[in-house]
Design a protein around this motif. Sequence first.
Motif, short mmCIF file in Angstrom:
data_model
loop_
_atom_site.label_atom_id
_atom_site.label_comp_id
_atom_site.label_asym_id
_atom_site.label_seq_id
_atom_site.Cartn_x
_atom_site.Cartn_y
_atom_site.Cartn_z
N LEU A 176 -23.30 -34.67 15.01
CA LEU A 176 -23.01 -36.27 15.07
C LEU A 176 -22.62 -36.67 13.88
O LEU A 176 -23.30 -36.71 12.95
N GLY A 177 -21.25 -37.04 13.88
CA GLY A 177 -20.85 -37.44 12.70
C GLY A 177 -19.80 -38.75 12.85
O GLY A 177 -18.95 -38.74 13.82
N LEU A 178 -19.77 -39.53 11.82
CA LEU A 178 -18.69 -40.69 11.75
C LEU A 178 -17.36 -40.04 11.21
O LEU A 178 -16.98 -39.37 10.33
N ASP A 179 -16.59 -40.44 12.28
CA ASP A 179 -14.95 -40.23 11.90
C ASP A 179 -14.07 -41.22 12.63
O ASP A 179 -14.66 -42.06 12.97
N ASP A 180 -12.79 -40.92 12.38
CA ASP A 180 -11.71 -41.81 12.99
C ASP A 180 -10.99 -41.17 14.08
O ASP A 180 -10.78 -40.02 13.93
N SER A 181 -10.48 -42.06 15.07
CA SER A 181 -9.45 -41.45 16.26
C SER A 181 -8.62 -42.51 16.30
O SER A 181 -8.81 -43.64 17.07
N GLY A 182 -7.64 -42.29 15.70
CA GLY A 182 -6.30 -43.09 15.65
C GLY A 182 -6.64 -44.45 14.68
O GLY A 182 -6.99 -44.30 13.55
N ASP A 183 -6.81 -45.48 15.34
CA ASP A 183 -7.18 -46.64 14.50
C ASP A 183 -8.55 -47.17 14.94
O ASP A 183 -8.98 -48.05 14.85
N ARG A 184 -9.28 -45.99 15.73
CA ARG A 184 -10.65 -46.33 15.98
C ARG A 184 -11.61 -45.59 15.30
O ARG A 184 -11.48 -44.48 14.75
N VAL A 185 -12.95 -46.38 15.09
CA VAL A 185 -13.95 -45.61 14.39
C VAL A 185 -14.96 -45.02 15.35
O VAL A 185 -15.23 -46.00 16.20
N VAL A 186 -15.28 -43.87 15.02
CA VAL A 186 -16.03 -43.33 16.28
C VAL A 186 -17.10 -42.32 15.66
O VAL A 186 -17.08 -41.88 14.56
#
Length: 218
Positions: A176-186
């Motif tokens: 489980l890790g913090l990342d970005d997907s396009g302009d979204r934080v996921v």
Amino acid sequence: MGRDVGWENDWRCIVAKKVLVRAAAVLIVLGPVAIVGGCTDSSDDGQPGAAASGSSATDDSDASTPVPAAVSTTVDDLVAAGRAARALIPGSIVVDLDHELPGDYWEVELLDPDGSVQEAKVSADGSRVIEGPTPQADSDADVSQLRGLLAKATVDFEAAARTIESRYPDSIITELGLDDSGDRVVWEADVVDADGTSHEMAVGARPGEILSDGVHGR
């Protein structure tokens, strides 16, 4: 967030054994479990799952394969591991948790208040810190990106894990890790559900939001 090649087969075997062990407890099946989702146990005569007649319960060659300790890893264990690592550095924020096999422990990455990334190793059940915290050689650009993601995120690792648990009760989260997907934080996650199906999920940075849920290999 990096993927650990080969983790999927390990976890499918683990969850399959977990399901059969539970079934055995209910059905009181006599004799060893021979084949579990591609994982085999062999007796002395070389035939998978063959049990010797009149064998003793203490005969290791005829005993059912013991379930690995990692089977007991739950979302509660993940949360406990994250909390244990975070407690090492007051004010730090958990940004990644990765359950390592072999070894059966959590690698937890944190962003500490002074702007550096630290890593701690925590036991599978989250009850004790094995090693760390240890500074990581992340570049200034990487740290700046993490800070930017955290500034936009409105849920932490624990809330993201609980969102996954609400969709797949009794699931195992292996990363489980913090990342970005396009302009979204996921929060990106590798998940094995109670039936042994492997998922790649993206949990939104807003409470209860699941942006994607794909099955491995499809």
